[in-house]
Write an enzyme that holds these catalytic residues in place. Structure first.
Site, PDB file in Angstrom:
ATOM      1  N   ARG A  17       0.801  -1.223   0.000  1.00 38.07           N
ATOM      2  CA  ARG A  17       0.000   0.000   0.000  1.00 38.07           C
ATOM      3  C   ARG A  17       0.838   1.280   0.000  1.00 38.07           C
ATOM      4  NH1 ARG A  17      -3.701  -2.128   4.877  1.00 38.07           N
ATOM      5  NH2 ARG A  17      -1.944  -3.548   5.072  1.00 38.07           N
ATOM      6  N   LYS A  24       8.849  -1.234   3.877  1.00 38.06           N
ATOM      7  CA  LYS A  24       8.136  -0.478   4.920  1.00 38.06           C
ATOM      8  C   LYS A  24       8.931  -0.289   6.217  1.00 38.06           C
ATOM      9  CE  LYS A  24       4.026  -1.891   6.579  1.00 38.06           C
ATOM     10  NZ  LYS A  24       2.542  -1.982   6.578  1.00 38.06           N
ATOM     11  N   THR A  90       0.317 -13.256   9.234  1.00 43.49           N
ATOM     12  CA  THR A  90       0.988 -12.986  10.513  1.00 43.49           C
ATOM     13  C   THR A  90       1.141 -14.266  11.351  1.00 43.49           C
ATOM     14  OG1 THR A  90      -1.195 -12.287  11.328  1.00 43.49           O
ATOM     15  CG2 THR A  90       0.325 -10.548  10.710  1.00 43.49           C
ATOM     16  N   ASN A 181      -8.074  -4.272  16.862  1.00 46.67           N
ATOM     17  CA  ASN A 181      -6.847  -4.937  17.294  1.00 46.67           C
ATOM     18  C   ASN A 181      -5.628  -4.105  16.904  1.00 46.67           C
ATOM     19  OD1 ASN A 181      -4.887  -6.861  17.869  1.00 46.67           O
ATOM     20  ND2 ASN A 181      -5.133  -7.884  15.883  1.00 46.67           N
ATOM     21  N   ASN A 385      39.844  40.682  10.423  1.00 49.79           N
ATOM     22  CA  ASN A 385      38.613  41.173   9.813  1.00 49.79           C
ATOM     23  C   ASN A 385      38.725  41.059   8.300  1.00 49.79           C
ATOM     24  OD1 ASN A 385      36.406  42.631   8.942  1.00 49.79           O
ATOM     25  ND2 ASN A 385      36.529  44.069  10.644  1.00 49.79           N
ATOM     26  N   ASN A 394      40.917  28.411  -3.820  1.00 47.44           N
ATOM     27  CA  ASN A 394      41.556  27.236  -3.202  1.00 47.44           C
ATOM     28  C   ASN A 394      41.766  26.092  -4.187  1.00 47.44           C
ATOM     29  OD1 ASN A 394      38.742  26.893  -3.391  1.00 47.44           O
ATOM     30  ND2 ASN A 394      38.732  25.418  -1.708  1.00 47.44           N
ATOM     31  N   TYR A 395      41.214  26.200  -5.373  1.00 51.38           N
ATOM     32  CA  TYR A 395      41.199  25.053  -6.288  1.00 51.38           C
ATOM     33  C   TYR A 395      41.866  25.456  -7.592  1.00 51.38           C
ATOM     34  CZ  TYR A 395      39.058  21.102  -8.841  1.00 51.38           C
ATOM     35  OH  TYR A 395      38.837  19.964  -9.570  1.00 51.38           O
ATOM     36  N   ARG A 448      47.023  45.787  -7.306  1.00 53.03           N
ATOM     37  CA  ARG A 448      45.949  46.183  -8.213  1.00 53.03           C
ATOM     38  C   ARG A 448      46.492  47.227  -9.171  1.00 53.03           C
ATOM     39  NH1 ARG A 448      43.066  49.175  -3.256  1.00 53.03           N
ATOM     40  NH2 ARG A 448      43.806  51.295  -3.668  1.00 53.03           N
TER      41      ARG A 448
HETATM   42  C1  UD1 Z   1      -2.994  -6.727  11.281  1.00 51.17           C
HETATM   43  C2  UD1 Z   1      -3.993  -7.561  12.096  1.00 51.17           C
HETATM   44  C3  UD1 Z   1      -5.223  -6.711  12.383  1.00 51.17           C
HETATM   45  C4  UD1 Z   1      -4.841  -5.441  13.079  1.00 51.17           C
HETATM   46  C5  UD1 Z   1      -3.789  -4.676  12.256  1.00 51.17           C
HETATM   47  C6  UD1 Z   1      -3.273  -3.513  13.057  1.00 51.17           C
HETATM   48  C7  UD1 Z   1      -3.730  -9.913  11.424  1.00 51.17           C
HETATM   49  C8  UD1 Z   1      -4.321 -11.038  10.669  1.00 51.17           C
HETATM   50  N1  UD1 Z   1      -4.377  -8.744  11.368  1.00 51.17           N
HETATM   51  O1  UD1 Z   1      -3.570  -6.448  10.004  1.00 51.17           O
HETATM   52  O2  UD1 Z   1      -6.125  -7.447  13.188  1.00 51.17           O
HETATM   53  O3  UD1 Z   1      -5.980  -4.636  13.289  1.00 51.17           O
HETATM   54  O4  UD1 Z   1      -2.677  -5.538  11.983  1.00 51.17           O
HETATM   55  O5  UD1 Z   1      -2.372  -2.755  12.280  1.00 51.17           O
HETATM   56  O6  UD1 Z   1      -2.742 -10.099  12.070  1.00 51.17           O
HETATM   57  N2  UD1 Z   1       3.857  -9.653   8.167  1.00 51.17           N
HETATM   58  C9  UD1 Z   1       4.849 -10.611   8.094  1.00 51.17           C
HETATM   59  N3  UD1 Z   1       4.595 -11.753   7.415  1.00 51.17           N
HETATM   60  C10 UD1 Z   1       3.418 -12.009   6.820  1.00 51.17           C
HETATM   61  C11 UD1 Z   1       2.405 -11.025   6.899  1.00 51.17           C
HETATM   62  C12 UD1 Z   1       2.650  -9.853   7.595  1.00 51.17           C
HETATM   63  O7  UD1 Z   1       5.933 -10.421   8.640  1.00 51.17           O
HETATM   64  O8  UD1 Z   1       3.278 -13.080   6.237  1.00 51.17           O
HETATM   65  C13 UD1 Z   1       4.126  -8.419   8.911  1.00 51.17           C
HETATM   66  C14 UD1 Z   1       4.029  -7.157   8.059  1.00 51.17           C
HETATM   67  O9  UD1 Z   1       5.299  -6.821   7.514  1.00 51.17           O
HETATM   68  C15 UD1 Z   1       3.561  -6.112   9.081  1.00 51.17           C
HETATM   69  C16 UD1 Z   1       2.790  -6.928  10.104  1.00 51.17           C
HETATM   70  O10 UD1 Z   1       3.143  -8.279   9.899  1.00 51.17           O
HETATM   71  O11 UD1 Z   1       4.649  -5.502   9.751  1.00 51.17           O
HETATM   72  C17 UD1 Z   1       1.277  -6.775   9.965  1.00 51.17           C
HETATM   73  O12 UD1 Z   1       0.899  -7.113   8.648  1.00 51.17           O
HETATM   74  P1  UD1 Z   1      -0.146  -6.259   7.849  1.00 51.17           P
HETATM   75  O13 UD1 Z   1      -0.305  -6.850   6.505  1.00 51.17           O
HETATM   76  O14 UD1 Z   1       0.176  -4.824   7.942  1.00 51.17           O
HETATM   77  O15 UD1 Z   1      -1.470  -6.602   8.703  1.00 51.17           O
HETATM   78  P2  UD1 Z   1      -2.762  -5.735   8.788  1.00 51.17           P
HETATM   79  O16 UD1 Z   1      -3.577  -5.972   7.568  1.00 51.17           O
HETATM   80  O17 UD1 Z   1      -2.397  -4.359   9.107  1.00 51.17           O
HETATM   81 MG    MG Z   2      -0.500  -3.137   9.109  1.00 51.00          MG
END
Ligand code: UD1
Ligand code: MG
Length: 465
Positions: A17, A24, A90, A181, A385, A394-395, A448
Protein backbone atom coordinates in the site's frame (compact mmCIF):
# COMPACT_ATOMS: atom_id res chain seq x y z
CA UNK A 1 11.99 -21.92 31.69
CA UNK A 2 13.25 -18.42 32.46
CA UNK A 3 10.94 -15.47 33.00
CA UNK A 4 12.52 -14.02 29.88
CA UNK A 5 10.99 -12.77 26.66
CA UNK A 6 11.09 -13.66 23.02
CA UNK A 7 10.50 -10.47 21.15
CA UNK A 8 9.19 -11.18 17.67
CA UNK A 9 9.02 -8.22 15.31
CA UNK A 10 7.03 -8.87 12.14
CA UNK A 11 8.80 -7.14 9.26
CA UNK A 12 8.47 -9.49 6.30
CA UNK A 13 5.47 -8.03 4.50
CA UNK A 14 5.66 -6.24 1.18
CA UNK A 15 4.08 -2.98 2.25
CA UNK A 16 2.22 -2.88 -1.07
CA UNK A 17 0.00 0.00 0.00
CA UNK A 18 2.99 2.34 0.29
CA UNK A 19 3.54 2.25 -3.51
CA UNK A 20 7.26 2.97 -3.14
CA UNK A 21 10.35 0.75 -3.41
CA UNK A 22 11.66 1.35 0.10
CA UNK A 23 10.64 -1.61 2.29
CA UNK A 24 8.14 -0.48 4.92
CA UNK A 25 10.28 -1.13 8.03
CA UNK A 26 12.93 1.19 6.54
CA UNK A 27 10.62 4.08 5.75
CA UNK A 28 11.75 7.07 7.75
CA UNK A 29 9.75 9.27 10.06
CA UNK A 30 11.60 12.19 11.61
CA UNK A 31 14.95 10.83 10.45
CA UNK A 32 14.60 7.34 11.88
CA UNK A 33 13.35 4.13 10.30
CA UNK A 34 10.00 2.80 11.53
CA UNK A 35 11.49 -0.42 12.82
CA UNK A 36 14.13 1.51 14.80
CA UNK A 37 11.40 3.13 16.87
CA UNK A 38 9.92 -0.25 17.69
CA UNK A 39 13.25 -1.82 18.62
CA UNK A 40 14.41 1.17 20.67
CA UNK A 41 11.24 1.23 22.73
CA UNK A 42 11.34 -2.53 23.31
CA UNK A 43 14.98 -2.33 24.27
CA UNK A 44 14.25 0.39 26.85
CA UNK A 45 11.32 -1.66 28.14
CA UNK A 46 13.37 -4.79 28.65
CA UNK A 47 16.24 -2.87 30.23
CA UNK A 48 13.98 -0.89 32.56
CA UNK A 49 12.12 -4.03 33.62
CA UNK A 50 15.34 -5.94 33.85
CA UNK A 51 14.00 -8.61 31.51
CA UNK A 52 16.08 -11.09 29.63
CA UNK A 53 14.87 -10.36 26.06
CA UNK A 54 15.87 -12.20 22.89
CA UNK A 55 15.16 -10.09 19.80
CA UNK A 56 13.91 -11.74 16.62
CA UNK A 57 13.01 -9.92 13.44
CA UNK A 58 11.00 -11.78 10.80
CA UNK A 59 12.25 -10.60 7.42
CA UNK A 60 11.13 -11.43 3.89
CA UNK A 61 10.59 -8.65 1.39
CA UNK A 62 13.99 -6.95 0.77
CA UNK A 63 15.34 -8.94 3.68
CA UNK A 64 19.02 -8.07 3.16
CA UNK A 65 18.34 -4.35 3.11
CA UNK A 66 16.19 -4.59 6.23
CA UNK A 67 18.71 -6.71 8.10
CA UNK A 68 21.69 -4.50 7.17
CA UNK A 69 19.91 -1.36 8.24
CA UNK A 70 18.89 -2.80 11.61
CA UNK A 71 22.38 -4.20 12.25
CA UNK A 72 23.90 -0.82 11.46
CA UNK A 73 21.53 0.99 13.80
CA UNK A 74 21.85 -1.48 16.67
CA UNK A 75 25.46 -2.63 16.68
CA UNK A 76 25.28 -3.64 20.34
CA UNK A 77 22.00 -5.54 20.32
CA UNK A 78 21.97 -9.24 19.53
CA UNK A 79 19.19 -9.73 17.02
CA UNK A 80 18.18 -12.96 15.38
CA UNK A 81 16.96 -12.48 11.79
CA UNK A 82 14.53 -15.11 10.57
CA UNK A 83 13.68 -15.46 6.92
CA UNK A 84 9.99 -15.99 6.10
CA UNK A 85 10.32 -17.03 2.48
CA UNK A 86 6.68 -16.63 1.58
CA UNK A 87 4.47 -14.18 3.39
CA UNK A 88 1.46 -16.33 4.19
CA UNK A 89 0.16 -14.16 7.00
CA UNK A 90 0.99 -12.99 10.51
CA UNK A 91 0.27 -16.47 11.94
CA UNK A 92 2.64 -18.02 9.42
CA UNK A 93 5.32 -15.46 10.39
CA UNK A 94 5.12 -16.71 13.99
CA UNK A 95 5.18 -20.36 12.82
CA UNK A 96 8.38 -19.52 10.94
CA UNK A 97 9.81 -18.03 14.14
CA UNK A 98 9.31 -21.30 16.05
CA UNK A 99 10.65 -23.43 13.19
CA UNK A 100 13.84 -21.38 13.12
CA UNK A 101 14.48 -20.64 16.76
CA UNK A 102 15.10 -23.76 18.80
CA UNK A 103 15.70 -21.65 21.92
CA UNK A 104 12.22 -20.11 21.84
CA UNK A 105 10.75 -22.32 24.53
CA UNK A 106 13.35 -21.37 27.10
CA UNK A 107 11.68 -17.95 27.46
CA UNK A 108 8.37 -17.91 29.34
CA UNK A 109 6.79 -15.07 27.33
CA UNK A 110 6.66 -14.02 23.71
CA UNK A 111 5.83 -10.49 22.67
CA UNK A 112 4.69 -10.10 19.07
CA UNK A 113 4.70 -6.68 17.48
CA UNK A 114 4.63 -5.23 13.95
CA UNK A 115 7.50 -3.24 12.48
CA UNK A 116 5.12 -0.58 11.22
CA UNK A 117 3.89 0.84 14.55
CA UNK A 118 6.48 3.48 15.50
CA UNK A 119 4.45 5.25 18.17
CA UNK A 120 4.22 2.45 20.72
CA UNK A 121 5.63 3.34 24.11
CA UNK A 122 7.10 1.15 26.79
CA UNK A 123 4.20 2.02 29.12
CA UNK A 124 1.98 -0.04 26.82
CA UNK A 125 4.31 -3.06 26.94
CA UNK A 126 4.47 -2.72 30.69
CA UNK A 127 0.71 -2.51 31.06
CA UNK A 128 0.14 -5.62 28.93
CA UNK A 129 2.84 -7.56 30.75
CA UNK A 130 1.42 -6.62 34.15
CA UNK A 131 -2.05 -7.77 33.10
CA UNK A 132 -0.72 -11.08 31.77
CA UNK A 133 1.08 -11.79 35.03
CA UNK A 134 -1.62 -10.46 37.35
CA UNK A 135 -4.40 -12.55 35.80
CA UNK A 136 -2.19 -15.48 34.85
CA UNK A 137 -3.42 -15.26 31.25
CA UNK A 138 -2.28 -17.24 28.21
CA UNK A 139 -2.27 -14.13 26.07
CA UNK A 140 -3.11 -10.47 26.12
CA UNK A 141 -3.78 -8.18 23.15
CA UNK A 142 -3.81 -4.38 22.96
CA UNK A 143 -6.90 -2.72 21.50
CA UNK A 144 -8.09 0.84 20.94
CA UNK A 145 -11.16 2.70 19.65
CA UNK A 146 -10.44 3.73 16.07
CA UNK A 147 -12.00 6.87 14.63
CA UNK A 148 -11.79 5.09 11.30
CA UNK A 149 -11.53 1.31 11.79
CA UNK A 150 -11.33 0.53 8.06
CA UNK A 151 -8.94 -2.33 7.32
CA UNK A 152 -8.38 -3.25 10.96
CA UNK A 153 -9.35 -6.38 12.89
CA UNK A 154 -12.53 -5.82 14.96
CA UNK A 155 -12.72 -6.84 18.61
CA UNK A 156 -15.93 -8.78 18.96
CA UNK A 157 -16.64 -8.96 22.68
CA UNK A 158 -19.15 -11.43 24.11
CA UNK A 159 -20.11 -12.66 27.54
CA UNK A 160 -17.16 -15.01 27.51
CA UNK A 161 -14.22 -12.94 26.36
CA UNK A 162 -13.68 -11.80 22.80
CA UNK A 163 -12.47 -12.75 19.35
CA UNK A 164 -10.84 -10.82 16.51
CA UNK A 165 -12.51 -10.63 13.13
CA UNK A 166 -10.50 -9.18 10.25
CA UNK A 167 -12.14 -6.40 8.24
CA UNK A 168 -12.45 -8.56 5.13
CA UNK A 169 -14.20 -11.31 7.05
CA UNK A 170 -16.48 -9.14 9.15
CA UNK A 171 -20.29 -9.03 8.87
CA UNK A 172 -22.04 -5.66 8.57
CA UNK A 173 -22.78 -5.74 12.28
CA UNK A 174 -19.13 -6.45 13.11
CA UNK A 175 -17.93 -3.73 10.75
CA UNK A 176 -19.78 -1.19 12.89
CA UNK A 177 -17.52 -2.03 15.85
CA UNK A 178 -14.95 0.67 16.57
CA UNK A 179 -12.75 -1.28 18.96
CA UNK A 180 -9.89 -2.76 16.94
CA UNK A 181 -6.85 -4.94 17.29
CA UNK A 182 -3.56 -3.06 17.60
CA UNK A 183 -1.54 -6.13 16.54
CA UNK A 184 0.55 -6.07 19.72
CA UNK A 185 0.37 -9.14 21.92
CA UNK A 186 2.13 -10.89 24.75
CA UNK A 187 1.67 -14.66 24.83
CA UNK A 188 2.87 -17.33 27.17
CA UNK A 189 5.37 -19.01 24.89
CA UNK A 190 4.02 -22.46 25.74
CA UNK A 191 0.50 -21.46 24.71
CA UNK A 192 1.66 -19.88 21.48
CA UNK A 193 3.82 -22.87 20.60
CA UNK A 194 1.10 -25.43 21.23
CA UNK A 195 -1.55 -23.64 19.13
CA UNK A 196 0.37 -21.94 16.35
CA UNK A 197 0.36 -24.97 14.07
CA UNK A 198 -3.39 -25.38 14.37
CA UNK A 199 -4.10 -22.17 12.39
CA UNK A 200 -5.82 -22.52 9.04
CA UNK A 201 -6.42 -20.32 6.03
CA UNK A 202 -10.23 -20.49 6.05
CA UNK A 203 -10.75 -16.77 5.60
CA UNK A 204 -11.19 -14.22 2.81
CA UNK A 205 -7.46 -13.49 2.54
CA UNK A 206 -6.42 -17.14 2.51
CA UNK A 207 -3.77 -16.28 5.13
CA UNK A 208 -2.78 -17.75 8.48
CA UNK A 209 -4.08 -15.15 10.93
CA UNK A 210 -2.24 -14.82 14.24
CA UNK A 211 -5.43 -13.21 15.53
CA UNK A 212 -7.21 -16.58 15.44
CA UNK A 213 -5.28 -17.57 18.57
CA UNK A 214 -7.20 -15.02 20.59
CA UNK A 215 -10.52 -16.77 20.98
CA UNK A 216 -13.55 -16.46 23.20
CA UNK A 217 -13.13 -19.78 24.93
CA UNK A 218 -9.49 -19.28 25.89
CA UNK A 219 -7.83 -17.68 28.88
CA UNK A 220 -6.94 -14.53 26.98
CA UNK A 221 -7.70 -10.87 27.47
CA UNK A 222 -7.88 -7.67 25.43
CA UNK A 223 -6.74 -4.44 27.03
CA UNK A 224 -8.37 -1.31 25.69
CA UNK A 225 -6.02 1.71 25.54
CA UNK A 226 -7.32 5.24 25.37
CA UNK A 227 -5.00 7.02 22.99
CA UNK A 228 -5.50 5.69 19.49
CA UNK A 229 -2.52 7.70 18.21
CA UNK A 230 -0.14 5.39 20.04
CA UNK A 231 -1.15 2.50 17.83
CA UNK A 232 -1.04 4.14 14.43
CA UNK A 233 0.12 1.52 11.93
CA UNK A 234 1.84 2.83 8.84
CA UNK A 235 0.37 1.21 5.75
CA UNK A 236 0.54 4.10 3.29
CA UNK A 237 2.36 7.41 2.90
CA UNK A 238 -0.48 9.38 4.45
CA UNK A 239 -0.13 7.37 7.65
CA UNK A 240 3.65 7.81 7.45
CA UNK A 241 3.17 11.57 7.56
CA UNK A 242 0.65 11.29 10.39
CA UNK A 243 3.13 9.21 12.37
CA UNK A 244 5.84 11.78 11.72
CA UNK A 245 3.62 14.60 12.92
CA UNK A 246 2.97 12.82 16.18
CA UNK A 247 6.64 11.97 16.67
CA UNK A 248 7.54 15.56 15.90
CA UNK A 249 5.03 16.90 18.43
CA UNK A 250 6.48 14.51 21.03
CA UNK A 251 10.05 15.67 20.36
CA UNK A 252 9.07 19.34 20.48
CA UNK A 253 7.03 18.99 23.67
CA UNK A 254 10.03 17.36 25.29
CA UNK A 255 12.21 20.33 24.33
CA UNK A 256 9.61 22.80 25.56
CA UNK A 257 9.34 20.99 28.88
CA UNK A 258 13.10 21.22 29.25
CA UNK A 259 13.10 25.01 28.84
CA UNK A 260 13.43 25.59 25.09
CA UNK A 261 11.20 28.23 23.49
CA UNK A 262 9.79 26.77 20.30
CA UNK A 263 7.56 29.01 18.19
CA UNK A 264 4.80 27.79 15.89
CA UNK A 265 5.51 24.15 16.56
CA UNK A 266 3.49 22.85 13.62
CA UNK A 267 5.97 24.47 11.24
CA UNK A 268 9.08 22.92 12.77
CA UNK A 269 11.03 19.87 11.67
CA UNK A 270 13.14 18.87 14.68
CA UNK A 271 14.43 15.31 14.89
CA UNK A 272 14.30 13.65 18.29
CA UNK A 273 18.09 13.23 18.29
CA UNK A 274 18.54 17.02 18.41
CA UNK A 275 19.56 18.64 21.71
CA UNK A 276 18.80 22.24 22.60
CA UNK A 277 19.78 24.10 25.76
CA UNK A 278 17.60 26.20 28.03
CA UNK A 279 16.20 29.55 26.96
CA UNK A 280 17.21 29.06 23.40
CA UNK A 281 14.56 30.26 20.97
CA UNK A 282 13.64 28.40 17.84
CA UNK A 283 11.67 30.61 15.45
CA UNK A 284 9.18 29.10 12.94
CA UNK A 285 10.13 26.92 9.98
CA UNK A 286 13.48 25.61 11.10
CA UNK A 287 14.94 22.22 10.24
CA UNK A 288 17.18 20.64 12.86
CA UNK A 289 18.58 17.30 11.85
CA UNK A 290 20.68 14.41 13.17
CA UNK A 291 23.35 15.05 15.78
CA UNK A 292 22.68 18.77 15.99
CA UNK A 293 23.35 20.28 19.40
CA UNK A 294 22.43 23.82 20.31
CA UNK A 295 23.57 25.37 23.57
CA UNK A 296 21.76 27.70 25.97
CA UNK A 297 20.40 31.16 25.14
CA UNK A 298 20.83 30.73 21.42
CA UNK A 299 18.55 32.21 18.81
CA UNK A 300 17.74 30.17 15.74
CA UNK A 301 15.82 32.31 13.30
CA UNK A 302 13.30 31.23 10.69
CA UNK A 303 14.26 29.07 7.77
CA UNK A 304 17.53 27.87 9.29
CA UNK A 305 18.70 24.35 8.46
CA UNK A 306 21.20 22.76 10.85
CA UNK A 307 22.44 19.27 9.99
CA UNK A 308 24.77 17.56 12.45
CA UNK A 309 25.90 20.99 13.59
CA UNK A 310 27.01 22.16 17.01
CA UNK A 311 26.18 25.68 18.19
CA UNK A 312 27.58 26.71 21.56
CA UNK A 313 25.85 29.03 24.07
CA UNK A 314 24.60 32.56 23.31
CA UNK A 315 25.01 32.34 19.56
CA UNK A 316 22.61 33.52 16.90
CA UNK A 317 21.92 31.84 13.60
CA UNK A 318 20.06 34.32 11.47
CA UNK A 319 17.33 33.53 8.99
CA UNK A 320 17.75 31.09 6.12
CA UNK A 321 21.27 29.95 6.94
CA UNK A 322 22.27 26.40 6.01
CA UNK A 323 24.90 24.67 8.16
CA UNK A 324 26.11 21.12 7.71
CA UNK A 325 28.62 19.36 9.98
CA UNK A 326 29.79 22.70 11.30
CA UNK A 327 30.92 23.75 14.77
CA UNK A 328 29.98 27.24 15.94
CA UNK A 329 31.39 28.78 19.12
CA UNK A 330 29.93 30.94 21.90
CA UNK A 331 28.53 34.43 21.30
CA UNK A 332 28.92 34.01 17.57
CA UNK A 333 26.64 35.29 14.83
CA UNK A 334 25.98 33.51 11.57
CA UNK A 335 23.87 34.71 8.64
CA UNK A 336 21.34 35.66 7.50
CA UNK A 337 21.70 33.44 4.46
CA UNK A 338 25.10 31.99 5.27
CA UNK A 339 26.21 28.56 4.17
CA UNK A 340 28.58 26.68 6.44
CA UNK A 341 29.72 23.46 4.83
CA UNK A 342 31.38 20.40 6.31
CA UNK A 343 34.50 20.94 8.37
CA UNK A 344 33.70 24.54 9.25
CA UNK A 345 34.82 25.52 12.72
CA UNK A 346 33.87 28.98 13.85
CA UNK A 347 35.30 30.13 17.18
CA UNK A 348 33.82 32.31 19.90
CA UNK A 349 32.63 35.87 19.25
CA UNK A 350 32.97 35.49 15.50
CA UNK A 351 30.76 36.91 12.82
CA UNK A 352 29.79 35.28 9.56
CA UNK A 353 27.55 37.58 7.61
CA UNK A 354 25.16 37.29 4.70
CA UNK A 355 26.03 35.33 1.57
CA UNK A 356 29.19 33.88 3.06
CA UNK A 357 30.11 30.30 2.21
CA UNK A 358 32.69 28.38 4.21
CA UNK A 359 34.13 24.90 3.79
CA UNK A 360 36.86 23.25 5.88
CA UNK A 361 37.46 26.67 7.34
CA UNK A 362 38.64 27.52 10.81
CA UNK A 363 38.00 30.97 12.20
CA UNK A 364 39.60 31.75 15.53
CA UNK A 365 38.07 33.87 18.27
CA UNK A 366 36.73 37.23 17.15
CA UNK A 367 37.38 36.74 13.41
CA UNK A 368 34.83 38.31 11.08
CA UNK A 369 33.76 37.60 7.52
CA UNK A 370 30.78 39.86 7.23
CA UNK A 371 29.62 39.87 3.61
CA UNK A 372 29.55 37.96 0.32
CA UNK A 373 32.65 35.78 0.60
CA UNK A 374 33.96 32.27 0.01
CA UNK A 375 36.33 30.84 2.61
CA UNK A 376 37.43 27.30 1.77
CA UNK A 377 40.38 25.22 3.08
CA UNK A 378 41.41 28.14 5.21
CA UNK A 379 42.49 29.20 8.67
CA UNK A 380 41.84 32.69 9.88
CA UNK A 381 43.47 33.91 13.07
CA UNK A 382 42.00 35.76 16.05
CA UNK A 383 40.36 39.12 15.46
CA UNK A 384 41.17 39.21 11.79
CA UNK A 385 38.61 41.17 9.81
CA UNK A 386 37.76 40.21 6.28
CA UNK A 387 36.00 42.74 4.09
CA UNK A 388 33.23 42.25 1.58
CA UNK A 389 33.65 40.03 -1.46
CA UNK A 390 36.69 38.04 -0.32
CA UNK A 391 37.54 34.77 -2.08
CA UNK A 392 40.02 32.07 -1.19
CA UNK A 393 40.92 30.68 -4.62
CA UNK A 394 41.56 27.24 -3.20
CA UNK A 395 41.20 25.05 -6.29
CA UNK A 396 43.57 25.01 -9.23
CA UNK A 397 41.41 22.69 -11.30
CA UNK A 398 43.14 19.60 -9.96
CA UNK A 399 43.81 20.06 -6.25
CA UNK A 400 42.65 22.03 -3.26
CA UNK A 401 45.16 24.23 -1.43
CA UNK A 402 45.29 25.94 1.95
CA UNK A 403 45.07 29.61 2.82
CA UNK A 404 46.38 30.66 6.22
CA UNK A 405 45.83 34.13 7.60
CA UNK A 406 47.24 35.17 10.96
CA UNK A 407 45.68 37.18 13.77
CA UNK A 408 44.70 40.86 13.97
CA UNK A 409 45.03 41.26 10.21
CA UNK A 410 42.79 43.25 7.93
CA UNK A 411 41.81 42.04 4.49
CA UNK A 412 40.17 44.75 2.40
CA UNK A 413 37.12 44.23 0.26
CA UNK A 414 37.24 42.39 -3.07
CA UNK A 415 40.44 40.53 -2.28
CA UNK A 416 41.29 37.17 -3.75
CA UNK A 417 44.01 35.00 -2.25
CA UNK A 418 45.45 32.35 -4.55
CA UNK A 419 46.26 29.28 -2.48
CA UNK A 420 48.56 27.87 -1.28
CA UNK A 421 49.17 31.10 0.51
CA UNK A 422 49.88 32.52 3.89
CA UNK A 423 49.40 35.98 5.33
CA UNK A 424 50.97 36.77 8.68
CA UNK A 425 49.73 38.49 11.85
CA UNK A 426 48.93 42.21 11.90
CA UNK A 427 49.06 42.35 8.10
CA UNK A 428 46.98 44.65 5.92
CA UNK A 429 45.84 43.81 2.41
CA UNK A 430 44.55 46.66 0.28
CA UNK A 431 41.10 46.36 -1.26
CA UNK A 432 40.80 44.96 -4.77
CA UNK A 433 44.03 42.94 -4.53
CA UNK A 434 44.72 39.56 -6.01
CA UNK A 435 47.35 38.16 -3.66
CA UNK A 436 49.45 35.24 -4.89
CA UNK A 437 52.60 35.60 -2.80
CA UNK A 438 52.93 35.09 0.94
CA UNK A 439 52.64 38.22 3.06
CA UNK A 440 54.72 38.33 6.28
CA UNK A 441 53.69 39.62 9.71
CA UNK A 442 53.11 43.37 9.94
CA UNK A 443 53.30 43.88 6.16
CA UNK A 444 51.03 45.89 3.90
CA UNK A 445 50.34 44.33 0.51
CA UNK A 446 48.45 45.72 -2.42
CA UNK A 447 48.14 44.18 -5.88
CA UNK A 448 45.95 46.18 -8.21
CA UNK A 449 46.25 48.36 -11.32
CA UNK A 450 47.09 51.99 -10.69
CA UNK A 451 44.22 54.28 -11.55
CA UNK A 452 44.25 56.53 -14.61
CA UNK A 453 41.90 59.54 -14.61
CA UNK A 454 41.35 61.65 -17.78
CA UNK A 455 39.56 64.93 -17.37
CA UNK A 456 36.41 65.51 -19.49
CA UNK A 457 36.70 62.18 -21.30
CA UNK A 458 33.55 60.57 -19.92
CA UNK A 459 31.34 62.09 -22.59
CA UNK A 460 32.99 59.87 -25.21
CA UNK A 461 31.45 56.87 -23.52
CA UNK A 462 28.15 58.30 -22.36
CA UNK A 463 25.27 57.95 -24.81
CA UNK A 464 24.22 61.23 -26.34
CA UNK A 465 20.70 62.21 -25.34
C1 UD1 B 1 -2.99 -6.73 11.28
C2 UD1 B 1 -3.99 -7.56 12.10
C3 UD1 B 1 -5.22 -6.71 12.38
C4 UD1 B 1 -4.84 -5.44 13.08
C5 UD1 B 1 -3.79 -4.68 12.26
C6 UD1 B 1 -3.27 -3.51 13.06
C7 UD1 B 1 -3.73 -9.91 11.42
C8 UD1 B 1 -4.32 -11.04 10.67
N1 UD1 B 1 -4.38 -8.74 11.37
O1 UD1 B 1 -3.57 -6.45 10.00
O2 UD1 B 1 -6.13 -7.45 13.19
O3 UD1 B 1 -5.98 -4.64 13.29
O4 UD1 B 1 -2.68 -5.54 11.98
O5 UD1 B 1 -2.37 -2.75 12.28
O6 UD1 B 1 -2.74 -10.10 12.07
N2 UD1 B 1 3.86 -9.65 8.17
C9 UD1 B 1 4.85 -10.61 8.09
N3 UD1 B 1 4.59 -11.75 7.42
C10 UD1 B 1 3.42 -12.01 6.82
C11 UD1 B 1 2.41 -11.03 6.90
C12 UD1 B 1 2.65 -9.85 7.60
O7 UD1 B 1 5.93 -10.42 8.64
O8 UD1 B 1 3.28 -13.08 6.24
C13 UD1 B 1 4.13 -8.42 8.91
C14 UD1 B 1 4.03 -7.16 8.06
O9 UD1 B 1 5.30 -6.82 7.51
C15 UD1 B 1 3.56 -6.11 9.08
C16 UD1 B 1 2.79 -6.93 10.10
O10 UD1 B 1 3.14 -8.28 9.90
O11 UD1 B 1 4.65 -5.50 9.75
C17 UD1 B 1 1.28 -6.78 9.97
O12 UD1 B 1 0.90 -7.11 8.65
P1 UD1 B 1 -0.15 -6.26 7.85
O13 UD1 B 1 -0.31 -6.85 6.51
O14 UD1 B 1 0.18 -4.82 7.94
O15 UD1 B 1 -1.47 -6.60 8.70
P2 UD1 B 1 -2.76 -5.74 8.79
O16 UD1 B 1 -3.58 -5.97 7.57
O17 UD1 B 1 -2.40 -4.36 9.11
MG1 MG C 1 -0.50 -3.14 9.11
Amino acid sequence: MSDGFNIVILAAGKGTRLKINTPKPLCKALGKTLVEYVIEELDSFSQDQNLQADFNVIVGHEKDLVQKSIEKNFPNLKINFIHQKEQLGTGHAVQTFFENNQQALKNKNTLVVCADTPLLTQDIFFSLYSRLKRNDLEAVAATFMATDPTGLGRIVRGEKGFSIVEHKDASDGELAIKEVNAALYIFKTQYLRSHIDSLDTNNKSGEFYLTDLLKKDRNVSAELFEDENLFLGVNDLVQLELAEEILSARAIRKLQRSGVIVKKTSSQYIESSVEVGRESIIYPHTTLIGQTKIGQNCIIESGVVLKNTVVLDNSVIRANSYCESAHIGNHTQVGPMARLREGTKIGDQCKIGNFVETKKAQLDKGAKVSHLSYVGDAQIGENTNIGCGFITCNYDGAQKHQTIIGKNSFIGSDVQTIAPLSIGDNAYIGSGSTINKDVPDNAFAIARERQTTKEDMAKRFLKKK
